[in-house]
Motif scaffolding. Structure first.
Motif, PDB file in Angstrom:
ATOM      1  N   ARG A   1       3.233   1.044  -3.875  1.00 40.64           N
ATOM      2  CA  ARG A   1       2.162   1.611  -5.176  1.00 40.64           C
ATOM      3  C   ARG A   1       2.795   3.477  -5.355  1.00 40.64           C
ATOM      4  NH1 ARG A   1      -3.872   0.192  -3.962  1.00 40.64           N
ATOM      5  NH2 ARG A   1      -3.857   1.473  -6.159  1.00 40.64           N
ATOM      6  N   TYR A   2       2.251   3.916  -4.268  1.00 40.62           N
ATOM      7  CA  TYR A   2       1.717   5.511  -3.974  1.00 40.62           C
ATOM      8  C   TYR A   2       2.613   6.353  -3.737  1.00 40.62           C
ATOM      9  CZ  TYR A   2      -2.904   4.395  -3.457  1.00 40.62           C
ATOM     10  OH  TYR A   2      -4.584   4.007  -4.295  1.00 40.62           O
ATOM     11  N   ARG A   3       3.842   6.028  -3.544  1.00 34.95           N
ATOM     12  CA  ARG A   3       5.427   6.667  -3.677  1.00 34.95           C
ATOM     13  C   ARG A   3       6.433   6.566  -5.023  1.00 34.95           C
ATOM     14  NH1 ARG A   3       8.482   2.975  -0.513  1.00 34.95           N
ATOM     15  NH2 ARG A   3       9.921   2.364  -2.101  1.00 34.95           N
TER      16      ARG A   3
ATOM     17  N   ASP B   1      -4.198  -4.016  -2.810  1.00 34.65           N
ATOM     18  CA  ASP B   1      -2.488  -3.391  -2.789  1.00 34.65           C
ATOM     19  C   ASP B   1      -0.952  -3.715  -3.295  1.00 34.65           C
ATOM     20  OD1 ASP B   1      -3.422  -0.175  -2.206  1.00 34.65           O
ATOM     21  OD2 ASP B   1      -3.731  -1.311   0.070  1.00 34.65           O
TER      22      ASP B   1
ATOM     23  N   GLU C   1      -8.805  -1.172  -1.475  1.00 34.46           N
ATOM     24  CA  GLU C   1      -7.581  -0.540  -1.199  1.00 34.46           C
ATOM     25  C   GLU C   1      -7.081   0.205   0.123  1.00 34.46           C
ATOM     26  OE1 GLU C   1      -6.761   1.465  -5.144  1.00 34.46           O
ATOM     27  OE2 GLU C   1      -6.972  -0.102  -5.914  1.00 34.46           O
TER      28      GLU C   1
ATOM     29  N   SER D   1       0.203  -1.517  -0.173  1.00 32.32           N
ATOM     30  CA  SER D   1       0.032   0.112  -0.184  1.00 32.32           C
ATOM     31  C   SER D   1       0.584   1.310   0.413  1.00 32.32           C
ATOM     32  CB  SER D   1      -0.817   0.213   1.463  1.00 32.32           C
ATOM     33  OG  SER D   1       0.083   0.130   2.265  1.00 32.32           O
ATOM     34  N   GLU D   2       1.888   1.017   0.623  1.00 30.05           N
ATOM     35  CA  GLU D   2       2.959   2.595   0.042  1.00 30.05           C
ATOM     36  C   GLU D   2       4.112   2.164  -0.638  1.00 30.05           C
ATOM     37  OE1 GLU D   2       3.179   4.910   2.633  1.00 30.05           O
ATOM     38  OE2 GLU D   2       1.575   4.304   3.329  1.00 30.05           O
TER      39      GLU D   2
END
Ligand code: G6P
Length: 615
Positions: free
Chosen positions: A337-339, A360, A615, A334-335
């Motif tokens: 993928r958004y970083r 995620d 998500e 989850s972290e």
């Protein structure tokens, strides 16, 4: 999250739907509901709470019919109550729909529908979608499937849906994007579900819909599948299921979790079977061999996972770095993928997932794949979305895991990852032949050691559980490869007994958690005889000095740690890097017994779900 079930055929739908819901309850259990077409019209029942509440609600009520849909919910939009339960009816009452997933642009669509005269009973995104379908249908769509298709082309998000029509007692429309959906086929009978467990006793033939596909099921006809966006017809691939009914029943155990803990000797064995050949000095892993060059030349391995699978990734980090000398980064999917992470074509991404459906983790590997990385899956469920998205992989073969708290899936993941690290380490030349052979033989002994351990520690663990079942906090400490085991032990306790628990590297305790220690704090310390032993004993002394209660996982011949500990749990010794396969098991048992003593719902802990497809 959320489980969906549907049936169209010659049998009574109700028992099939209810049994199916019970098998899928692991996916969520905030509320349940069903709708059945009796040939003339649709009756429906829905209720907050578990499937058993729905059964009570439907008792004595009419529910004949051989077309139906049913749903067990893990709430996303709107609190769990009767109104927000599925199925949702369209405004006119003509269409009934069940949905697993999230419609992200539901707000804008809802406003547009309100402007067009629609009103809504629930807070759900699902009611918006079924009304959008009705609106398109009323505007003159040629058929329900055309209306569904047009509506799905307007929504963004994730869905697995099944919809039935009051005016059409012989048909159901289903579709998927991002959430799983499988259709069982049996001579004109159709079974629809989030996974194959609801219909495994009826048929072994199944079609897994791919993302962006929908299917129309008509009584006594073959399934017709097509692409939602392009409208092209798709020839469905019929899978032959290998799942057995015995595998998904409790088999005399009080809870699935206990059964699954006890299955671990078998499940670890199954994970290694046919792959680990110690006498021949061989490891056969087709997926690894196919991508051998990528592993040998990898700059680093990035593990992406969530929950317990993330802990298996942390264990793998220690094993891979030591044996294969490849740098490993372990990321919460989850972290990650958004970083906007830096990923190159020389990276190998290992996705670990029991269900193979965690949203995620799936999104993380899609992103890494786009950036050119090689994606390797370590999944339990064959045919799952993550398994299909990867370039290659190794299934864990742990068998169905039904208890929401993961147990046997974890040890199988560690077994498969250890085997990979041993193979790759040897092929990279970082693991010498003699050591390689020793590791193969030692890994091969693990299932028997697990068996022996499970048959001996029971009363001791039960006694410890009774002593500490009313504690409010627990601390779990471990070092090296047993630090992730401490994290996993704490997670298990939190999940099923609702006791606050934290896992820490033993040496980090003095940087904070030590402030919490007093005579009321049980501290579980993994303290087997290995390279870190003396250091862990010192950490235990620090706990003792502050009157903390020590529950120690020790080697059979240990003397030192036993003197300090209030309770000792013996675990056979193995190579340190393989020890998580053993040390984890008493921690699972301890959590289990504590949860049972506290009267908690072990298999279906509050607020959790096994398959997290949001998500
Ligand atoms: C949920 C489950 C956990 C699981 C995690 C990741 O939180 O309750 O037991 O570890 O999801 O699931 P996965 O299927 O990807 O391993």
């Amino acid at each position: 999250m959320c489980g969906i079930v549907g049936y169209l055929g010659t049998k009574e739908a109700y028992p099939i739907l209810i049994n199916g819901l019970k098998r899928l309850e692991y996916r969520g259990y905030d509320s349940a509901g069903l709708a059945i077409h009796n040939g003339n019209s649709i009756v429906h029942y829905k209720k907050k709470g578990k499937v058993s509440k729905l059964e009570q609600e439907a008792e004595g009520q009419p529910k004949d019919g051989n077309l139906g849909i049913a749903h067990t919910r893990w709430a996303t939009h709107g609190e769990p109550n009767d109104v927000n339960s599925h199925p949702h009816a369209s405004q006119s009452g003509r269409f009934f729909m069940i949905h697993n997933g999230i419609i992200e642009n539901y707000d804008a669509i809802k406003e547009a529908l309100i402007d067009r005269g629609f009103s809504f009973q629930s807070d759900t995104d699902t009611e918006v979608l079924v009304n959008l379908i009705e609106d398109i249908f009323m505007e003159g769509a040629l058929s329900l499937e055309k209306a569904v298709q047009a509506a799905l082309n307007q929504v963004s998000g994730a869905y697995a849906i099944a919809i039935i029509d009051n005016e059409e007692p012989d048909m159901m429309v289903v579709a998927r994007l991002g959430s799983p959906l499988v259709v069982g086929l049996d001579n004109g009978n159709f079974y629809v579900a989030s996974d194959a467990t609801p219909f495994v006793e009826y048929t072994k033939k199944a079609v897994y819909l791919e993302d962006g596909e929908m299917a129309v099921l008509r009584r006594n006809q073959t399934i017709s599948v097509f692409n939602i966006e392009s409208n092209t017809t798709i020839e469905p691939y019929i899978h032959q299921l290998t799942l057995d009914i015995e595998q998904i029943e409790k088999g005399g155990y009080e809870h699935f979790m206990l059964k699954e803990i006890y299955e671990q000797s078998r499940s670890i064995y199954d994970s290694l079977r046919g792959r680990l050949l110690p006498d021949e000095g061989k490891v056969i892993m087709r997926g690894v061999s196919e991508y051998k060059e990528r592993f040998l030349k990898a700059d680093r391995i990035i593990v992406v996972a969530c929950g317990t699978s993330w802990h298996a990734g942390l264990v793998a980090e220690y094993i891979f770095e030591e044996l294969a000398r490849i740098p490993v980064e372990v990321e919460y999917a989850s972290e990650f993928r958004y970083r906007n992470p830096i990923i190159s074509e020389k990276d190998v991404v290992i996705a670990i997932s029991q269900s193979g459906e965690t949203a995620d983790t799936l999104a993380a590997i899609k992103m890494a794949k786009q950036k050119g990385a090689t994606i390797f899956g370590v999944c339990n469920i064959v045919g799952s979305s993550i398994a299909r998205e990867t370039h290659a992989g190794a299934f864990t073969h742990a068998g169905p895991e039904i208890g929401v708290a993961s147990t046997k899936a974890f040890t199988s993941q560690v077994a498969v990852l250890a085997l990979m690290a041993i193979k790759i380490g040897y092929e990279r030349g970082s693991l010498a032949k003699t050591e390689y052979i020793q590791y193969l033989h030692e890994l091969n002994r693990i299932p028997d050691m697990v068996e022996e351990m499970l048959s001996s520690n029971d009363d001791n663990l039960l006694g410890i559980a009774k002593t500490y079942a009313s504690a409010s906090n627990f601390l779990y400490l471990g070092r090296g490869v047993n630090f992730p085991v401490a994290l996993e032990g704490a997670l298990k306790l939190k999940e099923i007994s609702y006791i606050h628990a934290e896992g820490y590297p033993a040496a980090e305790m003095k940087h904070g958690p030590i402030a919490l220690i007093d005579e009321n704090m049980p501290v579980v310390i993994i303290a087997q005889k290995n390279a870190n032993y003396e250091k862990v004993v010192s950490n235990a002394q620090e706990v003792k000095a502050r009157k903390g209660k020590i529950i120690a996982i020790v080697s059979p011949e240990d003397t030192e740690m036993r003197k300090i500990a209030d309770h000792a749990i013996e675990v056979p010794e193995t190579f340190e890097l393989l020890s998580p396969l053993l040390t984890t098991i008493p921690l699972q048992m301890l959590s289990y017994y504590i949860a049972v003593i506290r009267g908690c719902d072990v298999d279906q802990p509050r607020n959790l779900a096994k398959s997290v497809t949001v998500e």
